[in-house]
Design an enzyme around this catalytic site. Structure first.
Site, PDB file in Angstrom:
ATOM      1  CB  ALA A 142      -0.939  -0.012   1.211  1.00  0.00           C
ATOM      2  CE  LYS A 193       0.479 -12.460  -1.282  1.00  0.00           C
ATOM      3  NZ  LYS A 193       0.846 -11.397  -0.300  1.00  0.00           N
ATOM      4  CG  LEU A 279      -5.903  -9.694   8.112  1.00  0.00           C
ATOM      5  CD1 LEU A 279      -6.685 -10.659   8.985  1.00  0.00           C
ATOM      6  CD2 LEU A 279      -6.778  -9.133   7.017  1.00  0.00           C
TER       7      LEU A 279
END
Length: 332
Positions: A142, A193, A279
């Site tokens: 991000a 992944k 998370l």
């Protein structure tokens, strides 16, 4: 045929770091953006500071409007949903009540629904029957997207024209989106992944060094490839941005939440504390990924080891010792 010009307004569902970054990317692609957040405090903070609380230091342009109203998303031309995989169904069920039929709904989550074993486009199709599901995935943080650093990802849908149009609509000079007609391959790369990144973090946390990490990543990618091929994924997809590309990024950087989670496990922290309040999607994906592999007779010892650690069925060193004790054989 759908064309990029049809997508003048993009809805972003979820105002966490990744949602805010994608909202900014869409604005840079000259789209108007409606950014939905669950809580009013986040919306108020965005309106007051023009920054998302989870992505500080990155200004959101006026083209981005924040809201807590799901109804505001009904007038958008496509949605990108950035909520975690295990929350996707609940959000899509709420959206189904207000969205027009035929609206593209793009998942940006990387995981498999634990309770059903469904991939994210399948969850969208079930929970929001009128939607046109798609998936956006690939090697991207991000903060990199937010800062406008060069980033390339993949957008896939079963309708290749839709995938192409969405990719064109959301791309900008620094945010490049390649399109694909293989959503399953893209989803499998993104989900598997994360589990491999946990294993890579564990390896480094144990102090086993870079050679061990390289070996684990290579063998782990073989597991991902076997799982993908058994589920109909295309080899080119698995070797591309959303497969190998994302494996490389997530297994090499502590910016990856999954790698950081594994690193903490390898350093001796317990499962409950290792995430540090963040998370790690791979922690939810590991068990269902391993279970789905067993059902099809696919050998995935690294995924099994990670699932066992997270479930408390084995300790970190015990699991790694088990992997090292596996019989030598021809490399496949």
């Amino acid at each position: 045929m759908t064309v990029a010009g049809d997508f003048g307004t993009i809805g972003l569902v979820g105002a966490g770091a990744y949602g805010a970054a994608l909202a900014l990317a869409a604005a840079r692609a000259r789209r108007k953006v409606v950014l939905w957040a669950r809580d009013a405090e986040t919306v108020a903070a965005i309106e007051r500071t023009r920054e998302a609380p989870r992505l500080p230091g990155v200004a959101l342009p006026e083209a981005v409007t924040a809201t807590t109203s799901l109804a505001a998303l009904a007038t958008t031309d496509a949605l990108v949903v950035t909520v975690p995989t295990q929350s996707l169904r609940e959000v899509c069920e709420a959206l189904a009540v207000i969205l027009p039929s035929g609206l593209p709904v793009v998942s940006a989550a990387k995981g498999i629904e634990q309770s059903t074993g469904l991939f994210t486009t399948q969850v969208i199709a079930q929970a929001c029957p009128g939607a046109r599901p798609a998936i956006l995935s690939g090697p991207s943080f991000a903060v990199d997207i937010g800062q406008g650093l060069p980033t390339a990802v993949t957008l896939a849908a079963t309708d290749p024209d839709l995938a192409r149009a969405l990719a064109e609509a959301l791309s900008s000079p620094a945010f490049r989106i390649y399109h694909s007609a293989d959503p399953r391959g893209v989803e499998i790369g993104g989900a598997a992944k994360n589990v491999l990144a946990i294993a890579a973090g564990i390896t480094i946390g144990l102090g086993y060094g870079e050679s061990a990490r390289a070996a684990l990543v290579a063998r782990g990618f073989s597991e991902l490839r076997r799982f993908g091929e058994a589920h109909g994924a295309q080899g080119e997809t698995l070797m591309g941005l959303s497969g190998l590309g994302d494996v490389v990024l997530s297994c090499a950087s502590p910016q990856s939440r999954n790698f950081a989670f594994g690193l903490a496990l390898g350093q001796g922290r317990n499962v409950a504390d290792a995430a540090g309040g963040k998370l790690a999607e791979g922690a939810f994906t590991a068990s269902i990924l391993a279970s789905m592999a067993r059902e099809r007779g696919i050998e995935m010892p690294i995924a099994e080891a990670v699932a066992g650690i997270i479930a408390g069925a084995s300790g970190v060193r015990e699991a790694v010792t088990g992997l090292l004790a596996r019989p030598l054989r021809a490399e496949l």
